[in-house]
Design a protein around this motif. Structure first.
Motif, PDB file in Angstrom:
ATOM      1  N   LEU A  13       0.819  -1.218   0.000  1.00 24.96           N
ATOM      2  CA  LEU A  13       0.000   0.000   0.000  1.00 24.96           C
ATOM      3  C   LEU A  13       0.851   1.265   0.000  1.00 24.96           C
ATOM      4  CD1 LEU A  13      -2.984  -0.788  -0.022  1.00 24.96           C
ATOM      5  CD2 LEU A  13      -1.825  -2.363   1.520  1.00 24.96           C
ATOM      6  N   GLU A  14       2.157   1.121  -0.097  1.00 25.81           N
ATOM      7  CA  GLU A  14       3.046   2.290  -0.105  1.00 25.81           C
ATOM      8  C   GLU A  14       2.689   3.304  -1.201  1.00 25.81           C
ATOM      9  OE1 GLU A  14       4.267   2.132   3.212  1.00 25.81           O
ATOM     10  OE2 GLU A  14       5.372   3.609   2.030  1.00 25.81           O
ATOM     11  N   PRO A  15       2.261   2.855  -2.392  1.00 24.47           N
ATOM     12  CA  PRO A  15       1.903   3.838  -3.440  1.00 24.47           C
ATOM     13  C   PRO A  15       0.827   4.830  -3.000  1.00 24.47           C
ATOM     14  CG  PRO A  15       2.141   1.669  -4.418  1.00 24.47           C
ATOM     15  CD  PRO A  15       2.225   1.481  -2.915  1.00 24.47           C
ATOM     16  N   LEU A  16       0.078   4.492  -1.963  1.00 24.92           N
ATOM     17  CA  LEU A  16      -0.948   5.441  -1.495  1.00 24.92           C
ATOM     18  C   LEU A  16      -0.323   6.674  -0.857  1.00 24.92           C
ATOM     19  CD1 LEU A  16      -3.641   3.043   0.056  1.00 24.92           C
ATOM     20  CD2 LEU A  16      -3.656   4.143  -2.195  1.00 24.92           C
ATOM     21  N   ARG A  17       0.979   6.594  -0.587  1.00 21.09           N
ATOM     22  CA  ARG A  17       1.648   7.756   0.012  1.00 21.09           C
ATOM     23  C   ARG A  17       2.138   8.728  -1.067  1.00 21.09           C
ATOM     24  NH1 ARG A  17      -0.044   7.370   5.137  1.00 21.09           N
ATOM     25  NH2 ARG A  17       0.099   5.234   5.918  1.00 21.09           N
ATOM     26  N   LEU A  18       1.931   8.355  -2.334  1.00 16.49           N
ATOM     27  CA  LEU A  18       2.459   9.176  -3.431  1.00 16.49           C
ATOM     28  C   LEU A  18       1.393  10.088  -4.025  1.00 16.49           C
ATOM     29  CD1 LEU A  18       4.333   6.278  -5.323  1.00 16.49           C
ATOM     30  CD2 LEU A  18       5.285   7.874  -3.611  1.00 16.49           C
ATOM     31  N   SER A  19       1.828  10.991  -4.859  1.00 17.58           N
ATOM     32  CA  SER A  19       0.964  11.796  -5.739  1.00 17.58           C
ATOM     33  C   SER A  19      -0.216  12.443  -5.007  1.00 17.58           C
ATOM     34  CB  SER A  19       0.479  10.913  -6.904  1.00 17.58           C
ATOM     35  OG  SER A  19      -0.202  11.700  -7.858  1.00 17.58           O
ATOM     36  N   LEU A  20      -1.378  12.449  -5.685  1.00 18.21           N
ATOM     37  CA  LEU A  20      -2.522  13.208  -5.151  1.00 18.21           C
ATOM     38  C   LEU A  20      -3.017  12.651  -3.826  1.00 18.21           C
ATOM     39  CD1 LEU A  20      -4.677  14.033  -8.315  1.00 18.21           C
ATOM     40  CD2 LEU A  20      -3.373  15.609  -6.879  1.00 18.21           C
ATOM     41  N   ILE A  21      -2.957  11.327  -3.670  1.00 22.83           N
ATOM     42  CA  ILE A  21      -3.446  10.755  -2.400  1.00 22.83           C
ATOM     43  C   ILE A  21      -2.490  11.140  -1.274  1.00 22.83           C
ATOM     44  CG2 ILE A  21      -4.069   8.635  -1.183  1.00 22.83           C
ATOM     45  CD1 ILE A  21      -4.705   7.380  -3.873  1.00 22.83           C
ATOM     46  N   GLN A  31      -7.134  11.046   6.265  1.00 18.19           N
ATOM     47  CA  GLN A  31      -6.319  10.315   7.241  1.00 18.19           C
ATOM     48  C   GLN A  31      -6.185   8.885   6.706  1.00 18.19           C
ATOM     49  OE1 GLN A  31      -9.117  11.174  10.640  1.00 18.19           O
ATOM     50  NE2 GLN A  31      -7.190  11.041  11.769  1.00 18.19           N
ATOM     51  N   LEU A  32      -4.964   8.376   6.610  1.00 15.62           N
ATOM     52  CA  LEU A  32      -4.735   7.055   6.017  1.00 15.62           C
ATOM     53  C   LEU A  32      -3.845   6.227   6.941  1.00 15.62           C
ATOM     54  CD1 LEU A  32      -4.912   5.172   3.487  1.00 15.62           C
ATOM     55  CD2 LEU A  32      -2.786   6.275   2.704  1.00 15.62           C
ATOM     56  N   THR A  33      -4.333   5.028   7.297  1.00 14.02           N
ATOM     57  CA  THR A  33      -3.471   4.136   8.092  1.00 14.02           C
ATOM     58  C   THR A  33      -3.475   2.759   7.445  1.00 14.02           C
ATOM     59  OG1 THR A  33      -5.156   3.117   9.526  1.00 14.02           O
ATOM     60  CG2 THR A  33      -4.334   5.321  10.170  1.00 14.02           C
ATOM     61  N   VAL A  34      -2.430   1.991   7.694  1.00  6.23           N
ATOM     62  CA  VAL A  34      -2.356   0.594   7.236  1.00  6.23           C
ATOM     63  C   VAL A  34      -2.012  -0.265   8.443  1.00  6.23           C
ATOM     64  CG1 VAL A  34      -1.215  -1.035   5.672  1.00  6.23           C
ATOM     65  CG2 VAL A  34      -1.600   1.336   4.950  1.00  6.23           C
ATOM     66  N   LEU A 153      -5.804  -0.242  -3.971  1.00  7.61           N
ATOM     67  CA  LEU A 153      -5.093   0.891  -4.595  1.00  7.61           C
ATOM     68  C   LEU A 153      -6.000   1.577  -5.609  1.00  7.61           C
ATOM     69  CD1 LEU A 153      -1.542  -0.660  -5.213  1.00  7.61           C
ATOM     70  CD2 LEU A 153      -2.179   0.994  -3.457  1.00  7.61           C
ATOM     71  N   ALA A 154      -6.675   0.757  -6.431  1.00  4.46           N
ATOM     72  CA  ALA A 154      -7.550   1.328  -7.472  1.00  4.46           C
ATOM     73  C   ALA A 154      -8.762   2.034  -6.854  1.00  4.46           C
ATOM     74  CB  ALA A 154      -8.010   0.217  -8.419  1.00  4.46           C
ATOM     75  N   MET A 155      -9.413   1.362  -5.923  1.00  3.21           N
ATOM     76  CA  MET A 155     -10.619   1.938  -5.325  1.00  3.21           C
ATOM     77  C   MET A 155     -10.291   3.193  -4.527  1.00  3.21           C
ATOM     78  SD  MET A 155     -12.650  -1.482  -4.068  1.00  3.21           S
ATOM     79  CE  MET A 155     -12.936  -2.833  -5.221  1.00  3.21           C
TER      80      MET A 155
END
Ligand SMILES: NC(=O)c1ccno1
Length: 246
Positions: A13-21, A31-34, A153-155
């Motif tokens: 899920l690291e890609p969620l830390r990139l770009s617009l998200i 707020q995003l946690t894993v 990631l997609a959703m």
């Protein structure tokens, strides 16, 4: 919005830390946690799966680590949350995820994604979770992945880009595919001539009415060619006389 992701492969899920998200997180819009359910497995080998009752191939994910992982994120949520969180369970056995569902989820305060692996999570976990959250199995499409992470990631991208303030120009959301029941029209940019191919002259006319009409015709034609099912699902009330002349 708060999004908690439960996964035994948190690095996925690291890609969620990139770009617009990633920017939505730093801007305080998200707020995003894993959380890794394996952290709640108590045996020496931190076991999170076992063989299926009734036999069959593969392994099933044990309910207890998932229950404790879910309790850990529900415990951390803002008690002032007006509605029960939605627990999205990516699965090929789920309802197909659509842009309409993306808008529904973007209106929620708290989403939890449970990324099952192997043959899935013990069904009792989903039944038990239903007391506290709204459980929503969702599928990216009619195919099978090795786990829910890619679907999350997609959703997550499809949902978070709809949160006000995440996309710089919200107008760009208005004419995307699947908004208004049609696919988007073709787009062009400079140069006007490229490898002996010209930009459609209507788009160079500066005539806004003609340009809007050309784009609408392209949307209808493209949708009819690629997704006739969407044309059949169109609300006739959204079509005008000019559309019917296409
Ligand atoms: N089709 C899907 O969304 C999916 C999720 C997990 N495996 O497949």
């Amino acid at each position: 919005m708060r999004i908690d992701v439960l996964s035994i492969f948190p690095e996925y899920l690291e890609p969620l830390r990139l770009s617009l998200i990633g920017k939505a997180v730093t801007d305080g819009l998200l707020q995003l946690t894993v959380t890794d359910p394996r952290a709640f497995a108590t045996d020496r080998h931190r076991t999170v799966d076992d063989t299926p009752y009734g036999g069959g191939a593969g392994m099933v994910m044990k309910p207890e680590p998932w229950a404790q992982a879910l309790e850990s994120v529900l415990g951390a949520q803002d008690d002032a949350a007006a509605s029960r969180p939605v627990l999205v369970v990516p699965s090929p056995a789920g309802e197909v995820f659509t842009q309409e569902i993306a808008y529904e989820l973007a209106a929620e305060e708290h989403l939890v994604f449970a990324c099952g692996r192997y043959e899935g999570i013990d069904e009792r976990f989903l039944e038990w979770a239903g007391r506290e959250v709204r459980v929503r199995p969702l599928s990216l499409g009619d195919y099978v992945l090795n786990g829910g992470e890619v679907a999350v990631l997609a959703m997550t991208e499809a949902v978070t880009r709809l949160i006000p303030g995440v996309i710089g120009n919200p107008e760009s959301l208005a004419e995307e595919s699947h908004t208004g029941g049609l696919l988007e029209y073709p787009v062009y940019t400079k140069p006007a001539a490229w490898r002996e191919r010209e930009v459609p002259e209507t788009l160079l006319s500066g005539h806004h009415g003609r340009i809007a009409r050309w784009r609408r015709v392209q949307q209808l034609a493209r949708t009819a060619r690629r997704r006739p099912d969407m044309v059949l699902a169109l609300d006739p009330a959204t079509l005008d006389r000019a559309d019917l002349a296409v």
